[in-house]
Structures are given as C-alpha cells and as structure tokens.
Motif scaffolding. Structure first.
Motif: not given
Ligand code: KG4
Ligand code: ZN
Length: 341
Positions: A10-14, A47-53, A79-89, A91-97
């Motif tokens: 899972i990747e959502t860093s940007c 735009v970070p806020e738009i990315a997260s949404r 197993a589930i592999a997910v991007t922990e970082g680096p990136g937009l916080v 945005a990353l949080l959505i994938g991590v959660n």
C-alpha cells in the motif's frame, strides 16, 4: 515445494493512491494506481490537504480492486507492506491506517517500508538485483545515491542539500508556463533545442556525492527575468536543453564516480525523473564504457509512485523479520538506514 510468498503493498505518500499484490518479491499479480495529478494541476503542485482527502476517498476502492484483479482474498495474503515515510504526513496516514486496519482485522503481519527502498526495489520487478549495487534515486521529493552492499541494506552516500531534481524540473517548468508536473514537458522541449545558454553545475566539495539544484533553478529564473528586462527573447527549448544538460551532467558524473569507487556490480535508477530521456541516454552512454557494471533502468510505469515497488521491498524486509505493530505511525522524515539492523 515452497509456498509462494504473497505481499499486499500500500502506497499513499504523495499524490497516488496505490495498492498492489506481488508474489515472491518479483512477480506482479495486480498493480492499481489512482493518480490525483488532474486535481493538483491547477495549483501547479501537490496540495497536501487535497491529497489526503483523495486518499480517503480512493483507498478502499483501490484495495478492493487489487484483490479482485489478482483474483485473491485476504486469506491469500501473507503480509501487508505499507509506506511508513517519507512523504506528506496526512497522505501517509491514510495508507498506514488502512494497512493497520487490514492487518488487525485479518491477523496478518505488518511490514513498514521506506518509500525510497520501494523505488529501488521497483527494479527487482524487472531484473534480479546484483550486490553490491548503487541506486540513483531521482524523484520529485528525492535525489539520492544509495549504496547497497547486500539485500535490504541501505547506505545513503549522497543526497540533495536543497531541491530534489524533479522539484527543480517542476519549478523551471513553471517559469516557462508549463503545466504540472513539468518534468516530461521540459524533457520533450529539451530535445527540440540546443544547450547554448551557460548555466552552473553544482559539483560541491571535492569527493562529495551530495547534490544541489537550487542555484541552477535560480540561474534559470534570473536568465528569464534578465532577458525580459532587456526586451530580449530566449528560446524556451534552448533554456530547457541547457537546464537539462546541467542536471544530467551532474547526476551522471557523480553516479559514475560512485559506481567506480564502491566497485558495484549494478547501477539502478529509480524515481520519476528516471523517465527522463536525456538522463537515460547519458547513463547508457557512460555505462556502456564500463564493462563490470550493469545499468538497469525500470520501465516508465514502475519509475513513478506505485505500490508494487512497496510490496517488492516489503517482501525482502518481511524475510528479514522487519515488523510493525498496531502502534505504527506515519513518519514523514523516516531514515532509510534504520532498516539495516
Ligand atoms: O517518483 P515520482 O513519481 O514522485 C515522487 O516520489 O516525487 O516523481 C515525480 C517527479 C516530478 O517532479 C516529475 O516532474 C518528474 O518526476 N518527472 C520527470 C520526467 N517524468 C517525470 N522529470 C524529468 N523528465 C521526465 N521525463
Ligand atoms: Zn516517489
């Protein structure tokens, strides 16, 4: 016969919401990428806020889609592999959660992955990696030379001190009134012009593998403004060609020098700027003269952000025993060297 290892990445860093399923670290069963580029284009950047949404809206759809395309259920996943970082916080949080929720609900191991390790391991989806190797990572957020003495071991021997290469491309494109992301436009334009404008190359101190692109970016902006003030016209294609020449010369020279000093068997290129035609051909020319080193450049679809690369890196880290628990958090400043232990 050994059972296949199946990793969900899972990747959502940007600005891409991505999920993929990779078998044995090298075979893609499904690879889904939902790009948000269209939504960010009119702002000239992400735009970070738009990315997260967008990630929130897309993540469940993308995860359902990837399982469907691979014709699998969560029961098939090891197993589930997910991007922990680096990136937009945000945005990353959505994938991590999402990864934590899936891992918890289905009782699966969770493997945290560094985004750059992912870009590097994208190459394992097309070829076998040979160690020691050197990776040139050039993307919108990163410019790094990473030395790997063995599988899953990363040492950053050079990095940018200011702008990333892709970021410089995007900023120069903006000055030339081109849409975001500007890299591909400058690349195309560069091939129509000649590098006749004198622009700086930041070599930095003797022996340093670090990079710096902000001086070059400022030089391009000054060239445009000075010409405007004098009422002169500059051919955009010549400016693009001159800018590209400067970026490519520094990247290729430092990569060749590091490859020789570290006596690597393979040089791999990773990140969105690896799509650059000028960089590809200059690297091909330089390494065609160095017999001991294999040059690997991934196909364009694997150069930009995707989750197959996260699953591929996750596969190696999973084998190494790297695990996260339910307290895993997004880490926008994550250091790649922590995975070496
Ligand atoms: O790896 P990536 O998809 O995202 C990040 O993790 O940053 O890289 C995107 C970057 C953008 O800055 C884009 O302009 C640049 O890669 N890029 C290029 C080319 N294609 C994409 N830069 C130069 N030449 C290209 N052909
Ligand atoms: Zn990236």
């Amino acid at each position: 016969m050994k059972k296949d290892q199946v990793i969900l990445g899972i990747e959502t860093s940007c600005d891409e919401t991505a999920a993929a399923i990779v078998i044995n670290g090298c075979e893609i069963a499904a690879n889904v990428v939902a790009s948000q580029i269209e939504s960010h284009k009119r702002f000239g950047g992400v735009v970070p806020e738009i990315a997260s949404r967008h990630h929130v809206e897309q993540i469940t759809i993308v995860l359902e889609e990837v399982l469907q395309q691979a014709n699998m259920t969560m029961a098939d996943i090891d197993a589930i592999a997910v991007t922990e970082g680096p990136g937009l916080v945000g945005a990353l949080l959505i994938g991590v959660n999402a990864a934590k929720a899936l891992a918890f609900a289905h009782n699966k191991p969770l493997v945290p992955v560094h985004h750059i390790a992912g870009h590097i391991y994208a190459n394992r989806l097309v070829t076998e990696l040979k160690f020691p190797l050197l990776a040139l990572v050039v993307s919108g957020g990163h410019t790094e030379l990473v030395y790997m003495k063995e599988q899953g071991h990363f040492e950053v021997i050079g990095e940018t001190r200011d702008d990333a290469a892709g970021e410089a491309y995007d900023k120069v494109a903006r000055v030339l009134h081109m849409p975001y992301p500007g890299g591909p436009h400058i690349d195309r334009l560069a091939h129509e012009g000649s590098p006749v404008i004198d622009l700086p190359r930041a070599w930095l101190e003797e022996g340093s593998y670090d990079f710096s692109f902000s001086g070059l970016k400022s030089a391009v902006i000054n060239t445009v403004h000075n010409a405007q003030q004098r009422g002169q016209t500059i051919k955009p294609e010549d400016l693009a060609a001159s800018f590209q020449d400067s970026v490519v010369e520094v990247l290729v020279t430092k990569t060749v020098k590091a490859a020789e000093e570290y006596r690597v068997k393979q040089v791999i290129v990773a990140g969105g700027v690896a799509a650059n035609k000028g960089l590809r051909s200059a690297l091909e020319t330089a390494f065609s003269e160095i017999e001991e080193v294999d040059l690997v450049i991934p196909p364009l679809s694997l150069c930009t952000d995707n989750a197959a690369m996260i699953a591929a890196a996750g596969s190696v880290l999973f084998e190494k025993g790297v695990r996260a628990d339910i307290s895993l958090n997004a880490n926008p400043g994550l250091d790649i060297e922590i995975f070496n232990a």
